[in-house]
Structure formats: structure tokens, C-alpha cells
Design an enzyme around this catalytic site. Sequence first.
Site, mmCIF file in Angstrom:
data_model
loop_
_atom_site.group_PDB
_atom_site.id
_atom_site.type_symbol
_atom_site.label_atom_id
_atom_site.label_comp_id
_atom_site.label_asym_id
_atom_site.label_seq_id
_atom_site.Cartn_x
_atom_site.Cartn_y
_atom_site.Cartn_z
ATOM 1 N N HIS A 67 0.795 -1.222 -0.044
ATOM 2 C CA HIS A 67 -0.017 -0.010 0.153
ATOM 3 C C HIS A 67 0.903 1.125 0.120
ATOM 4 O O HIS A 67 1.535 1.579 0.998
ATOM 5 C CB HIS A 67 -0.978 -0.050 1.163
ATOM 6 C CG HIS A 67 -1.855 1.301 1.514
ATOM 7 N ND1 HIS A 67 -2.552 1.658 0.383
ATOM 8 C CD2 HIS A 67 -1.733 2.295 2.201
ATOM 9 C CE1 HIS A 67 -3.118 2.630 0.646
ATOM 10 N NE2 HIS A 67 -2.670 3.150 1.835
ATOM 11 N N ASP A 69 1.164 5.267 -0.155
ATOM 12 C CA ASP A 69 0.685 6.276 -0.339
ATOM 13 C C ASP A 69 1.115 7.455 -1.212
ATOM 14 O O ASP A 69 2.591 7.684 -1.150
ATOM 15 C CB ASP A 69 0.519 7.186 1.174
ATOM 16 C CG ASP A 69 -0.231 6.419 2.091
ATOM 17 O OD1 ASP A 69 -1.506 6.210 1.789
ATOM 18 O OD2 ASP A 69 0.024 5.755 3.236
ATOM 19 N N ASP A 191 -7.660 1.610 2.499
ATOM 20 C CA ASP A 191 -7.157 2.458 3.460
ATOM 21 C C ASP A 191 -8.265 3.877 3.754
ATOM 22 O O ASP A 191 -7.935 4.517 4.757
ATOM 23 C CB ASP A 191 -5.883 3.022 3.202
ATOM 24 C CG ASP A 191 -5.216 3.807 4.429
ATOM 25 O OD1 ASP A 191 -5.471 3.371 5.649
ATOM 26 O OD2 ASP A 191 -4.200 4.422 4.366
ATOM 27 N N HIS A 441 -6.439 9.744 -0.527
ATOM 28 C CA HIS A 441 -6.963 9.894 0.794
ATOM 29 C C HIS A 441 -6.073 10.272 2.054
ATOM 30 O O HIS A 441 -6.519 10.240 3.156
ATOM 31 C CB HIS A 441 -7.535 8.381 1.316
ATOM 32 C CG HIS A 441 -6.202 7.203 1.339
ATOM 33 N ND1 HIS A 441 -5.923 6.508 0.012
ATOM 34 C CD2 HIS A 441 -5.714 7.020 2.189
ATOM 35 C CE1 HIS A 441 -4.985 5.872 0.540
ATOM 36 N NE2 HIS A 441 -4.593 5.829 1.743
#
Length: 986
Positions: A67, A69, A191, A441
Amino acid sequence: MARPRSGGGGPRRGLGARGARRAGPRPPLPVLFVVLVAAPGTRAAGYQTCPTVQPDMLNVHLLPHTHDDVGWVKTIDQYYDGVQNELHHGAVKNILDSVISALRAEPSRRFVYVEMAFFSRWWHQQTFTTRQAVWELVHQGRLEFANGGWVMNDEAATHYGAIVDQMTLGLRFLQDTFGDDGRPRVAWHIDPFGHSREQASLFAQMGFDGFFLGRVDYQDKELREKKQEMELVWRGSTSLEPPTADLFTGVLPSVYDPPKNVCWDLLCEVKVLEDHPYSPQNNTKALVDYFLDVATDQFQKYRTNHTVMTTGGDFHYEKADMWFTNLDKLIRLVNAEQANGSRVHVLYSTPACYLWELNKANLTWSLKEDDFFPYADVPHQFWTGYFSSRPALKRYERVSYNFLQVCKQLEALASPAANVGPYGSGDSALLEEAMALLQHHDAITGTSRQLVAEDYARRLAAGWGRCEVLLSNALARLSGSQEAFSICPELNISVCPLSQTSARFQVAIYNPLARKVDRMVRLPVSAGAFLVKDPSGHAVPSDVLLLPQPEGQKPSPELLFSASVPALGFSIYSVSRVSLQRSNTHTPQPIPQKPGSDVLVIKNEFIRATFDPETGLLIRIHDVEQKLVLPVSQSFFWYTAGTESIMDSQVSGAYIFNPRQVKPFPMSRGAQIRLVKTPLVQEVHQNFSAWCAQVVRLYRGQRHLELEWTVGPIPVGDKWGKEVISRFDTPLDTKGYFYTDSNGREILKRRRNYRQWAGNYYTSQHSKFTSRYPPPTLVHGRLLGDDNRGLTEALVQEDPGLRVRGRHLVLLDVISKASAGHRLLAEEEVLAPQVVLAPGGGAPYHSGAFWGTQFSGLRRELPPSVHLLTLARWGPNTLLLRLEHQFASGEDSGRNLSSPVTLNLQRLFSTFTITRLQETTLAANQPRANASRLQWTPDTGFVHNLTVPPVDLAAITLQPMEIRTFVASILWRQNPRGHREAPSQD
């Protein structure tokens, strides 16, 4: 991002590891596998490469993933390159290099990747040999793309149009690079901090077969685990005919982390799997027992003989061989236990392959029709604080969405001349990528560090620069005049150098809507009287307001006039100073606050707003035309931000809203007020404190009341962080129910105090207040502590984020007409006219060019129920066109705006002719006629897939809330300025 979570990944109940090996999990597995054929009408396209499973065993699908970001504690560049690891470890370039090498080393391995902002960057740096290897991995289904958007977007603070844009950008890259092999079958939002119903609807319309979530509220998850409803059918729309917006949705068992003892990354603290039989560190038995316990526990919470384990986390797999070598051993050891009676089979898999097995089970699934907001990970810790974190960045994103649509429309209307012209080279691509990045996000949410927020803003500014060149080229071509065009991005704080220093100038106003709009234009000017003329040379009414400024600063004059702008076009107004005298200048006058004074009123043809003369607060709104009167009070309050204490360790921060008290403090007992009334506007200026003020205004002809507030800098000298709210109080009583929209589209019913009071907050572009105490609006905050969700930085906010300005637009209407008001007004606000200034006197665009002061890109307006969501360049001779019915079914009875509407696109546009239309899915990455989604049966009954209507250029029908997407082949007109008259109305 790795934030503290409750629940972990370990077992909480179920058989021990030994029981799982000997007897198999309970209940007995064979009863679940009577039918393993695909559901009727489904197609296995994209699933042929999935691994073989064992039908009489519990199949554990391992999902290796990372994951990543695209900005959080570090910037996207820092995360990609792997620098500043002392802030937060992450090196995406190394991750992708390492993963590809590890996949090529062992043919059974699989991997999932999501963020195209990173992958596309990495891809363009690779050699042809590496690209060939990646193509083969994708073709084999061993490198699977999930979601496929530019980012994994937030679902609360985002606008649906921006979500569609960022998904289109990422999915187009995959389609252009890998063809259908690279098309994601599964949406993957592991997430985001809560999940909106509109997001599910959009994903369904993009053609996804399923949707996997990581974060759901802890109470919701516990209940779903008990009822075995962790997997369901989510109905994303009450208007679209099922299964158009139906989407199979699964909640992952451990957010997106691996089980706690199954983690072999640089960022993990777990020991490697040592399987040498004579090593004193041999830990195979304990680990296999643990793994089987976890698998057994998960099996009891789900309904099939398939369960999933995410084996990865934030920025994992920088040394992918560490992960894969240990997973290889784990798979071998666990499967070897089958010889001892174990009924557990573990395998490398992907989200799509797991979904495919669930579909083949041919079960009936529970139906969900609401959303997953608000989100709390543990008791009394609601993730509602980010709804207002970094409000200045949130506004910049919204204004940039507006400008990007203007930019893309002009790029489409003005032909390739918009990209290369007298002002240089410009395009929309840079702003499009920056805007896509802002949907992440941790971007629009305001949950990144200060240095990262500044990087997001810098990228938007760079994109604006390229678009401004495009805009100048396009306006020059369409108007026939090369002017020194300039925009004024700081009009919200009354700053515009050209209008403030020029005695005469031109104002070009571009309208991105497909219907005519009338708009009040406000420009800061120098002192004096001004004459404003419309495109035909006729004088129009204007006023100059002399606005009060902080002590020590000169009053700031603002010119005000009403402009009328045709659909998808522009009008050019001329402004000239006719006198240095302030003959028509209006100054807000102080109103003494005395007991017994007459009430204070501002009004126009439609609205009358009344204020208490003693407090200066709004007390009543009156719709004159409909004879509606509503007592209403509005003011500002603030909460003391939560800090760590013996009673409560949770601090308020960028994510969590957890103030110290339930009842907020009033900003003041009242407001000092000033009043100004002109023929064009009436305003009450309210001053609540040294750091909170508001202007309540009514323009001539306006059917809503506008409240423009300014908050900040919030004082923290008392060592208390503060969170500011705006609150409306009314006597309406509807048992605590109210309504908010989902990402700016469909309306959901809410209930006040359904859970803990901090859960009363929602994001909304157009809320309906229908209760006595409607939920207040968080507008700004300045916090001194970190809320322990991984950011490790307080939301103090540096200048210019210390002071923010925003608006509430308030309509009063009967239910049958309310939707027409709020939907059309929201459309006008999200896509507001773009004001462009020029000094005038420019040279002709080319020899013999005719200068036009008004232009429309449409030959006829679209009906008010239809929104032109997208008009953008797609290829050299193709455009991307999205048409949206912006009303829900049964929503408007007064004007029949909720009825289906049919459009004729023949000869609709003035600068080009559509020769062919190909309809696509919502993200434009596959023809709609070829799209075939897996079918799922909700517990309300089986729903057959709908037939795709034929495309007829002369008859495009839109059902309520339907968005239809087309790639249009076009022929450019030689004379793009040939249509200057206002378009006719359908």
C-alpha cells in the site's frame, strides 16, 4: 498508511491449529460446495489465469501487496525515490524493481499493485527488456492491477466528478499500456476512512466486478462477523435500475495488514521462517499452528470455503525476496499438513481470483443500501475530524476542479490551436495529474504533513500555469483577438492587480455549464466611478462597494455588476473609470445595537432575511414568493480540542474529532454589524470576534441567502487547540432525521445522535436541514496535538492556512421543489464561471480576423436536468463526452425534472460536428457493449443484467441519475467563431 488499529489479525476464537489439521474447520466443509458453477450470465474473461483451488478444503488466498501512499508523511517524490527515510520509510522505485525480479524467479508467485501515479512513473523509466517481462507477468495474471486509479481516492471529501477523472486517468494508462490484460476487475479501497454509497455506484458503472474494503466501523465489523455478512451486495443507487449500480463488496479480515506473525518485510519485527530441521531457531510448528488457527477463525466469519489474507502493508516489498521466500516456505509447510488430515489449502492468489471463487459459489448475499460513514476504529474515536482538516487546501482543490473543466472544455472547443498558439504551449495534462493526486486519501482529507500539503498545492499551481497558456490560446482563437489575458486566483481576498491598477479593462467570463447563467461579478478596483458595458456595447447597472478593512489599512473598493453568459461560452464586458469621484460608492455603515430597536432586514424580489438588532444574529428567513417563513438562528461556536488526560487518552487531530466537551462555547453573545444596501446587493457584515467574521448577502434576483464567513488565525496562546463550527438552529422537528448528499450526487437519510455525538458530522455539498438541531458544520481548526494515527505532527497549519474563507448557501423551499433549487445551485457553484481579464486593444488573431465579444460552444442549450459532466480532448480527432442526468428518481415533481430526457447530439456543438459515437463504461476504458460484469444474487432476489441501448446520435436518452460516456469522433469546423448568438433552449 500504518495507523493503530483494533482487532489485529490473530485468532479470537475457533479450533486450535491441531484440530484444523486433523478434523478440518467447523462447520463441516462439504455442505458448502454443492454448486461450484459460475452464476448464470457471467463470463470468466480475465479469470482464466487464476490458480487451481481445492473444492473440498478451506482455500486460503494469500494476497501479496503493497500500500503506497502518494504523499503522507513524505511527498510523492520522496516516497518514490526512497529519500528522507528518517521521516517515514518508503521507496516505491525499489519496491517495483524488487517485486518484478521476485515474480520472475518463481512462477507460482503473484502480486497486486494499485497506485498508477507511482507505477506509470516507474514504467516510463524501464528498458524494453524489463517492459517485456512485465507485459508477460500481466498477461499471465501474476501481476494484477487492482483499482487502477491514479490514486486510491478518499470517499468523504471528494466530488464525484473528480473521482471519475482520476480513475479515468489511471485506467486509461493501463488500457493503453497492457490492453484488456491490464484492466482491473476489482476495486480496492483498503485505507480510506469510511466508504460512500456513491463510490460503489461509480465503481459499478466503471465495470468492476467487485469491491474490497479495509476500514469499516468497529461495531459494524463485529456485527458482520457474527452474522457472516462480511461479504454483501451493495446497491449504490436508489434511482438506477438494478444491477446497474449493484456491486459485490467484501470487508477484508484485518484492514490490509497480514496476520501479526506472518510478516517478513524490512518494516516487520517478526522472525524469519526457519525450517532447517536441526536449527535451534526452527519455528515451523508454532508458525503453522498459528496460521491454521487464523485461517480457522476467519472461516467462521465468512460464508464459503475461501478466505483471504493480505500479506503486505505500507511500502512493503522493498526487498521482495524476504517476503516471497518465507511465503514459499509457509505454503509448502501448511499444505504438507494435508497428509496429516488438514483440510486447509493455501495458495498465492489475487483479489480478482478470490472474487471469482466467491462468484462460483452461487450464493445469495445480503443487500446494503446505505453507506459506511461515519467511521470509528475504537469506541468514541470517530474519524470525522478530517472533514475539515486543512480547509484552505480543500478549497484550492475545488477551485482547481472548476478550472480544470474550463481548461479541458476550451481544449476541446478551440481545436489543437488551444495547445500551441501565440501565447506558447499549454495543455490540461499537468493540472489533470495534479488534481488526480489531490483525490488521494491523505491529500484532500488534509491528513498529510505540512510539507506534503505544500507540495500538493505547488503541483496544482504548476498545472494552473500550463492551463492559463491554453486558456489564452483558446480565447484568442474563439474571440479573434490576441489580448494579454490574465486570471485573478486571489479574488476571494479582493486581490487582482490588473483591475486595481487600470482605468479601463475587459472582463471575459467563461461559463462551463451547458445552460446560460447570470452571475454577479465582483472585482477589486481603484477609487472612482465606473461604466460597465455588455458584449453589445450597452451600459449595465454597476455598484462600487467600499469594504471595511482591518485597522490601519485603507478601505478596499469592489466593482459589482451582473453578467449574462451563454452556455459553454463567454461574454466580454468592458469596464472604464469615468470619474475619480466616489459618486456611486457604497460603504457598510455601523448599526447601533440598542434594546427595542427595529429589526434589521435585507431583501430582494424573492428572499427576506431578518436580524435581531440587539445581537446582530440572523433570526428569520422569508421566501416572499411562496410565503414561507422559517425562524432560524445561525452563529459560530468552538470546541476545545481534546488532549490526553487520565479520563481520555485520545487527542483531537487531523483524523479524529474528539473535543473535551459536548457543548461548544459560543464565539460571542452577538455580532457587531454593519449594513450596506445598493440596487444590486444588500449585505449585513457581522463581526463575532477578532478572528471570526461573516457577510450575509442577497444579490438582486438571487433565490438563496449567501453567508460568507472568514475564520482565523485561531488563537492558541492559551495552549488550547480549537475546532470551529457554524451552527443553524430551527424549530423544525422531524424526529432527528436529516439528509446529506454522497460525493455531491444522491441524497442519503441520516439520523442525529444515532451513536456517540461526534458521529453526527458528515461531509456534504448540499445538506437538507430538516430537524430542530441540524448537525453543525466544522469549518476550521487549529490543533496542538497529534491523534496517534501515524502522522506524528499536529495540525497547527502555517500561513496562509491560518485564515480561511468559505460560504454557506441557504435555500428555503417546499419539499417538491427543493431538489431543483439545491441541485441547480450546486451545479453553478461547482462549475462557476471563470473570470479572465485583459487590458484591451489586442492585435487580431490573424489578418482579417473578426473580433467577437460573445461565443457559445452550443447551438442549443441542454435541459436543466442534464449536466455536461465531461467535454475533453481524447485523441487527435476524438473527444470524451459525458452526459449526466443530475436528478434522482421521483425527486422533483414541480418541473418534471426527474423524468427521463432524450437529447439530439446532431449539430449540437458549434466548433465541431460529431460523426460517430462509441459508448463506453464510465471510466472510458472499455466499450459498454463489450462490458460484462459478474452477476450476484442479493437476498431480495436475482436481478438480470440490463440490455445496452443502441447509440443513436439523434436520440440519446438519460434516465434519472444516469451518466452516459462516449468517445466522439469529430470534424472540426474551419470557422470556430461562426456561432456568436445565444443558443436556443430545448
